[in-house]
Design an enzyme around this catalytic site. Sequence first.
Site, short mmCIF file in Angstrom:
data_model
loop_
_atom_site.label_atom_id
_atom_site.label_comp_id
_atom_site.label_asym_id
_atom_site.label_seq_id
_atom_site.Cartn_x
_atom_site.Cartn_y
_atom_site.Cartn_z
N ASP A 13 0.81 -1.22 0.00
CA ASP A 13 0.00 0.00 0.00
C ASP A 13 0.84 1.27 0.00
OD1 ASP A 13 -2.21 -1.67 0.11
OD2 ASP A 13 -2.25 -1.65 2.30
N GLU A 14 1.99 1.22 -0.63
CA GLU A 14 2.89 2.38 -0.68
C GLU A 14 2.42 3.41 -1.69
OE1 GLU A 14 3.85 -0.74 -1.21
OE2 GLU A 14 5.34 -1.34 0.29
N LYS A 16 1.84 2.08 -5.11
CA LYS A 16 2.36 1.50 -6.36
C LYS A 16 1.42 1.78 -7.53
CE LYS A 16 2.36 -2.51 -4.33
NZ LYS A 16 2.05 -2.09 -2.93
N ASN A 38 -5.46 -10.23 -3.62
CA ASN A 38 -5.17 -9.66 -2.29
C ASN A 38 -4.69 -8.21 -2.45
OD1 ASN A 38 -2.86 -10.63 -3.57
ND2 ASN A 38 -1.85 -11.33 -1.71
N ALA A 39 -4.16 -7.88 -3.63
CA ALA A 39 -3.68 -6.53 -3.90
C ALA A 39 -4.84 -5.57 -4.13
CB ALA A 39 -2.78 -6.55 -5.13
N GLY A 40 -4.63 -4.32 -3.79
CA GLY A 40 -5.60 -3.27 -4.12
C GLY A 40 -4.79 -2.04 -4.49
N HIS A 41 -4.74 -1.73 -5.78
CA HIS A 41 -3.92 -0.62 -6.26
C HIS A 41 -4.84 0.52 -6.72
CE1 HIS A 41 -0.38 -3.57 -7.16
NE2 HIS A 41 -0.75 -3.55 -5.90
N THR A 129 -5.87 -11.71 3.71
CA THR A 129 -7.01 -11.06 3.07
C THR A 129 -8.15 -12.06 2.85
OG1 THR A 129 -6.09 -11.51 0.90
CG2 THR A 129 -5.53 -9.38 1.88
N GLN A 224 1.92 -6.13 -3.12
CA GLN A 224 2.41 -6.23 -1.74
C GLN A 224 3.70 -5.41 -1.58
OE1 GLN A 224 1.35 -9.62 -3.23
NE2 GLN A 224 -0.57 -8.65 -2.70
N THR A 239 3.06 -12.55 2.84
CA THR A 239 2.20 -13.18 1.86
C THR A 239 2.96 -14.39 1.30
OG1 THR A 239 0.72 -12.80 -0.02
CG2 THR A 239 2.91 -11.74 -0.12
N THR A 300 -8.54 -3.33 -0.41
CA THR A 300 -9.15 -4.62 -0.75
C THR A 300 -10.14 -5.04 0.31
OG1 THR A 300 -7.29 -5.32 -2.09
CG2 THR A 300 -8.61 -7.08 -1.14
N ARG A 303 -10.05 -2.89 5.88
CA ARG A 303 -9.56 -2.92 7.27
C ARG A 303 -8.72 -1.67 7.56
NH1 ARG A 303 -6.36 -8.49 7.50
NH2 ARG A 303 -5.82 -7.78 5.41
P1 GDP Z 1 -0.78 0.32 -3.53
O1 GDP Z 1 -1.40 -0.95 -3.06
O2 GDP Z 1 0.69 0.37 -3.29
O3 GDP Z 1 -1.13 0.66 -4.95
O4 GDP Z 1 -1.41 1.49 -2.62
P2 GDP Z 1 -2.97 1.64 -2.22
O5 GDP Z 1 -3.73 2.10 -3.40
O6 GDP Z 1 -3.44 0.45 -1.51
O7 GDP Z 1 -2.86 2.79 -1.12
C1 GDP Z 1 -2.31 4.03 -1.41
C2 GDP Z 1 -3.34 5.12 -1.12
O8 GDP Z 1 -2.72 6.37 -1.08
C3 GDP Z 1 -4.40 5.25 -2.22
O9 GDP Z 1 -5.60 5.66 -1.63
C4 GDP Z 1 -3.84 6.34 -3.11
O10 GDP Z 1 -4.85 7.02 -3.84
C5 GDP Z 1 -3.22 7.24 -2.10
N1 GDP Z 1 -2.06 8.02 -2.57
C6 GDP Z 1 -1.04 7.66 -3.39
N2 GDP Z 1 -0.12 8.63 -3.47
C7 GDP Z 1 -0.57 9.64 -2.70
C8 GDP Z 1 -0.04 10.91 -2.32
O11 GDP Z 1 1.04 11.33 -2.72
N3 GDP Z 1 -0.78 11.66 -1.45
C9 GDP Z 1 -1.97 11.25 -0.97
N4 GDP Z 1 -2.62 12.04 -0.11
N5 GDP Z 1 -2.49 10.05 -1.28
C10 GDP Z 1 -1.80 9.26 -2.11
P1 IMO Z 2 -0.96 -4.20 -2.24
O1 IMO Z 2 -0.49 -4.78 -3.54
C1 IMO Z 2 -0.96 -4.59 2.10
C2 IMO Z 2 -1.09 -8.65 3.72
C3 IMO Z 2 -2.33 -9.11 4.46
C4 IMO Z 2 -1.69 -10.05 5.46
C5 IMO Z 2 -0.58 -10.71 4.67
C6 IMO Z 2 -0.94 -12.06 4.09
O2 IMO Z 2 -2.24 -3.47 -2.32
O3 IMO Z 2 0.15 -3.42 -1.59
P2 IMO Z 2 -2.49 -12.82 2.07
O4 IMO Z 2 -3.96 -12.63 1.83
O5 IMO Z 2 -1.64 -12.25 1.00
O6 IMO Z 2 -2.14 -14.25 2.37
O7 IMO Z 2 -2.20 -11.99 3.41
O8 IMO Z 2 -0.29 -9.81 3.60
N1 IMO Z 2 -1.33 -8.14 2.35
C7 IMO Z 2 -1.24 -6.86 2.00
N2 IMO Z 2 -1.01 -5.76 2.76
N3 IMO Z 2 -1.09 -4.48 0.77
C8 IMO Z 2 -1.29 -5.55 -0.02
O9 IMO Z 2 -1.29 -5.50 -1.34
C9 IMO Z 2 -1.41 -6.82 0.61
N4 IMO Z 2 -1.64 -8.07 0.17
C10 IMO Z 2 -1.56 -8.86 1.24
O10 IMO Z 2 -2.99 -8.04 5.08
O11 IMO Z 2 -1.09 -9.32 6.50
MG MG Z 3 -2.94 -1.61 -1.80
#
Ligand code: GDP
Ligand code: IMO
Ligand code: MG
Length: 428
Positions: A13-14, A16, A38-41, A129, A224, A239, A300, A303
């Site tokens: 969740d950085e 990406k 399990n990913a949510g981008h 997840t 992840q 994971t 995703t 939580r």
């Molecule tokens: P991913 O799984 O690495 O793609 O990251 P996620 O989508 O799960 O979580 C990142 C969250 O931060 C999302 O809600 C993005 O829209 C948000 N986001 C990404 N970059 C920025 C930023 O520079 N500032 C803010 N405020 N939100 C951001």
């Molecule tokens: P993105 O790509 C954050 C975490 C779960 C759990 C562990 C194992 O959006 O960054 P799993 O269902 O993979 O067996 O769960 O990994 N996890 C994530 N945490 N971002 C994700 O994906 C994740 N995918 C799995 O919360 O701790």
């Molecule tokens: Mg994510």
Amino acid sequence: MSAVVIVGAQWGDEGKGKVVDVLTEKADVVARFQGGHNAGHTVVINEQKFILHLIPSGILHKNKLCIIGNGVVIEPAALIDEMKGLKQRGVDVRSNLLISKNAHLIMPYHIAMDNARERVRGAGKIGTTGRGIGPTYVDKMARTGIRVIDLYRPEVFREKIETNLGEINYLLKNRFRTKGFRAAEIFAQYRAYARKLARYVADTDIIVNEMIEKKKKILFEGAQGTLLDVDHGTYPFVTSSSSVAGGACTGLGVGPTRISRVLGVVKAYTTRVGGGPFPTEMTGDIGEQFRQKGGEFGATTGRPRRCGWLDFVGLRHAMRVNGLTGIAITKLDILDALPTIRVCVAYRRGKTLYRDFPKETSLLHTSVPVYEEMEGWNESTVGIKRFEKLPKNAQKYIRRIEETLGVKVDMISTGQRRNELIVLRNQF
Ligand code: GDP
Ligand code: IMO
Ligand code: MG
């Protein structure tokens, strides 16, 4: 040669999704190499928010080839749903998506096993997840997995389901005291998925390598993050796939000699969702403030994400095991209102200082972070597009990250939207 791997440098969740989306503008191909739904981008375009789970984040641009590689595990119903959702919002999935023949399938019994195992783990649960990811990779390694290509050999497919259920139903019923599955039902369900997915199935390893030969620009999208990697993460709270850069090679069938860059995505602080050690976790009000300001709720599962300060011990580890050539810092704007900002430079237990990320999970649980404080900037950075325009203390924070990790910051994200971005170095 322009093949860039994008990996998460923390616990996922950085940001990406956003980074891949903005880099896709100049790319020809975007390929996922591991993980599953399990990913949510998240990608935000104007006022529209998209959350991608299995389909590469490049799909939101027109005419970019998107590939789901062999290293990914696919739950066909989830994939079909995702395709449908995108189509309803006007995204052309049909002409731009390919799925590897030898990606493994998540079966209903994998999901049941994932949840059953979590239940019996009790307090020591991983907090997965619940998508069946772990059990699917278990079957892959045990050589009992079922691959996309098997969907098109009905006899073999049915036999594999029956063989697997022989063992799994026994466990589900006798060990986990829950319902088993019937092969005929799964077979019928998956035959329907097979028909819907047939046009997308391809030899993606050949296609990716051809694209590289043709000097196309390629992004390999990791899911992840490094600290969730099955080898290099906080095992067993990880994971079940290789989410480090090396995973791009095995997960797509591309040799290491073909990779030109590895970009690590680093959130300006740290989050983690699910169980497991988290040395710089903030407890109480400050953690809650970060969660609210940063919108730190799982894309995703919904939580709440645990929040903490930036951790150089974990990041140096990520730098090393991924061989990062640059980093993208995201969510800098979430730090805007803080009077002081902490960075963790080591862990301490008793009199011992640890500067390298410990392999012992127990040590991670029991050591305390050693912090250095930096002055905040107390000014909005939202939407800033040039480094010089950042407040001086924000510039210092960025330079501090560069110096500590010994790697250049190539990109800084200053908001959710596409154009809220500072580009310091191009990837292609
Ligand atoms: P991913 O799984 O690495 O793609 O990251 P996620 O989508 O799960 O979580 C990142 C969250 O931060 C999302 O809600 C993005 O829209 C948000 N986001 C990404 N970059 C920025 C930023 O520079 N500032 C803010 N405020 N939100 C951001
Ligand atoms: P993105 O790509 C954050 C975490 C779960 C759990 C562990 C194992 O959006 O960054 P799993 O269902 O993979 O067996 O769960 O990994 N996890 C994530 N945490 N971002 C994700 O994906 C994740 N995918 C799995 O919360 O701790
Ligand atoms: Mg994510």
